[in-house]
Design a protein around this motif. Structure first.
Motif, PDB file in Angstrom:
ATOM      1  N   SER A  15       5.116   1.039  -3.052  1.00 50.07           N
ATOM      2  CA  SER A  15       4.020   1.245  -3.568  1.00 50.07           C
ATOM      3  C   SER A  15       3.871   0.824  -4.866  1.00 50.07           C
ATOM      4  N   ALA A  64       0.950  -1.183  -0.033  1.00 50.49           N
ATOM      5  CA  ALA A  64      -0.098  -0.007  -0.033  1.00 50.49           C
ATOM      6  C   ALA A  64       0.896   1.434   0.009  1.00 50.49           C
ATOM      7  N   THR A  65       1.942   1.121   0.837  1.00 50.44           N
ATOM      8  CA  THR A  65       2.634   2.328   0.677  1.00 50.44           C
ATOM      9  C   THR A  65       4.190   1.901   0.585  1.00 50.44           C
TER      10      THR A  65
END
Ligand code: AMP
Ligand code: ZN
Length: 486
Positions: free
Chosen positions: A404, A356-357
């Motif tokens: 990401s 996600a990051t």
């Protein structure tokens, strides 16, 4: 940062401002095709390939002209000695044009193996005899040349009264005279630095053409003035070649073009430095020329083993084009390791899973690589930035850091752009036969091994692994499947 280029003419780095952006005209002196190209020649052409590729990346529409010298090159730079083509033709008992054709094909083959892009135009000296004769006429008309019994010489002394003959190498006429031979009563030329524009043929000269001054052939420097102006205009952006061409060939070319067209031929003069062997310039005449094929097979007595074309290309990209590059087993071994690490990491990057990051910083990589290339095409710095990024890739691969989707997509793009499009490197599997069938065949075998393992068919799984290992493949089991290299 804008592109800056070290200009031999001004002896400093200058911002690159093309005459007619986005168009760029680039002329590079090509090979003299009377023998096989050696690795030194390849270094120059590979360096200009990198420059060409980067200009294309910047969005320029480049007309890249690289000539083939197939006539008029005497053994000595100062119009002495035999004609190289005639001599070789006699030696090999071939027509001079058979020599030219044979070595032109060989040159193309080698540059193809090194994955260089073809130039936009590859004109030949023999294909531009009438253009060369026209230039001689114009220089005679402007008073900077004279004819003596069928040979036309450029009058350096006369030219020097109006222009700086030593402009490219920043030398005065007196200094340039040093090392030149005193003229004897036998000489037809008036000044020691005068050079031939057109040379009278002997009856036994195999390559000769009719001209207003009788049968003859062009002087070596003339072809580049004729072909660069024909295809790029009287003044164009970039002129390049090896540093060994500065003092005579390019100096004379500038004088001819200036005398004929009344303008300077090129705005930026770029010179690549020499490939050396134990500090001595690699050259055909020094007898220390390694042929690319000897390098690939390891058949040269000074080599311990063979090196792949991409290892050699990587070895060249690891030094800046204006630095000398010394050729040795140790340096090539180090490049082989480095290249294999780079390509392994590049392969690993394709298989990374995005999170996600991002916990690591990779977003600035493109700008850093561009800055390096904008600083006079500094490829070794680009490579060091890519190696820095490899560390990040390995950390993500080992699940110690995350990346990401956006960062991963950009990272993959930066790697493929700089490795493949700009540095011109491909994986070994692709170069070994021109497509990736070989790589896919190994993947297929290793996937069969995975299936065998899943089916607990240990005999098959071990057989595939052992036989590939015996052939020299290194196979590593990973959480996603496998990695391999030769
Ligand atoms: P030639 O075929 O001798 O006219 O050379 C073709 C190109 O190779 C020219 O641009 C030369 O400057 C260049 N060259 C020749 N020897 C070397 C060398 N040892 N290292 C790099 N470039 C070279
Ligand atoms: Zn030239």
């Amino acid at each position: 940062m804008k592109l800056t280029i070290y200009n031999t003419l001004s002896r400093k780095k200058e911002e690159f401002v093309p005459l007619h952006a986005p168009n760029v005209g680039m002329y590079v002196c090509g090979p003299t095709v009377y023998s096989d190209v050696h690795l030194g020649n390849c270094r120059t052409f590979i360096s200009f390939d990198l420059i060409y590729r980067y200009l294309l990346y910047l969005g320029y529409k480049v007309r890249y002209v690289r000539n083939i010298t197939d006539a008029g090159h005497l053994e000595g730079d100062r119009d002495e000695g035999d004609d190289k083509f005639t001599k070789k033709a006699k030696l090999e008992q071939l027509e001079p044009m058979e020599i030219v054709h044979k070595y032109t094909i060989g040159f193309h083959e080698i540059l193809n193996i090194f994955n260089t892009l073809p130039p936009s135009i590859e004109p030949t000296a023999t294909g531009h005899i009438s253009e060369q004769i026209e230039i001689v006429k114009k220089i005679l008309d402007s008073g900077y040349a004279y004819e003596t019994s069928g040979t036309v010489y450029f009058d350096v002394e006369k030219y020097s009264k109006d222009f700086s003959y030593g402009i490219l190498t920043n030398r005065k006429l007196e200094d340039m005279l040093e090392g030149t031979r005193e003229l004897s009563g036998q000489d037809e030329k008036k000044g020691r630095l005068d050079f031939a524009l057109w040379i009278k043929a002997n009856p036994e000269t195999l390559m000769q053409w009719p001209s207003p001054w009788g049968a003859g052939f062009p002087g070596w420097h003339l072809e580049c003035s004729a072909m660069s102006s024909k295809y790029l205009g009287n003044t164009f952006d970039i002129h390049g070649g090896g540093m060994d061409l500065q003092a005579t060939h390019h100096t004379n070319e500038i004088a001819q073009s200036q005398a004929c067209h009344h303008v300077a031929p090129a705005n930026y003069w770029l010179h690549t430095n020499m490939l050396t062997v134990n500090g001595v310039r690699m050259s055909k005449s020094a007898g220390n020329g390694f042929l690319p094929k000897e390098l690939f097979t390891g058949s040269h007595p000074l080599l311990e083993k063979g090196y792949s074309p991409m290892t050699v290309r990587f070895f060249m990209a690891q030094s800046h084009y204006r630095s000398t590059l010394d050729f040795s087993n140790e340096a090539l071994l180090a490049s082989e390791k480095g290249f294999s690490r780079l390509m392994e990491g590049y392969g690993r990057l394709q298989k990374l899973t995005a999170s996600a990051t991002s916990s690591i910083e990779t977003a600035g990589l493109r700008a850093k690589c561009e800055d390096a290339m904008n600083d006079d095409f500094n490829s070794p710095i680009v490579i060091s930035h890519l190696f820095d990024a490899l560390r990040a890739i390995n950390l993500v691969h080992d699940e110690k850091e995350t990346i990401s989707v956006t960062d991963l997509t950009e990272l993959k793009l930066v790697f493929s752009t700089f490795i493949e499009d700009i540095l011109g490197l491909k994986s070994e599997a692709e170069t070994s036969n021109g497509n990736d069938a070989y790589k896919r065949a190994i993947d297929l075998l290793l996937n069969m091994r995975l299936e065998a393992k899943q089916n607990k068919d240990w005999a098959t799984s071990d057989k595939i692994r052992n036989e590939l290992t015996a052939l020299g493949f290194e196979i590593k089991d990973t959480k996603d499947g496998f990695e391999w290299k030769l």
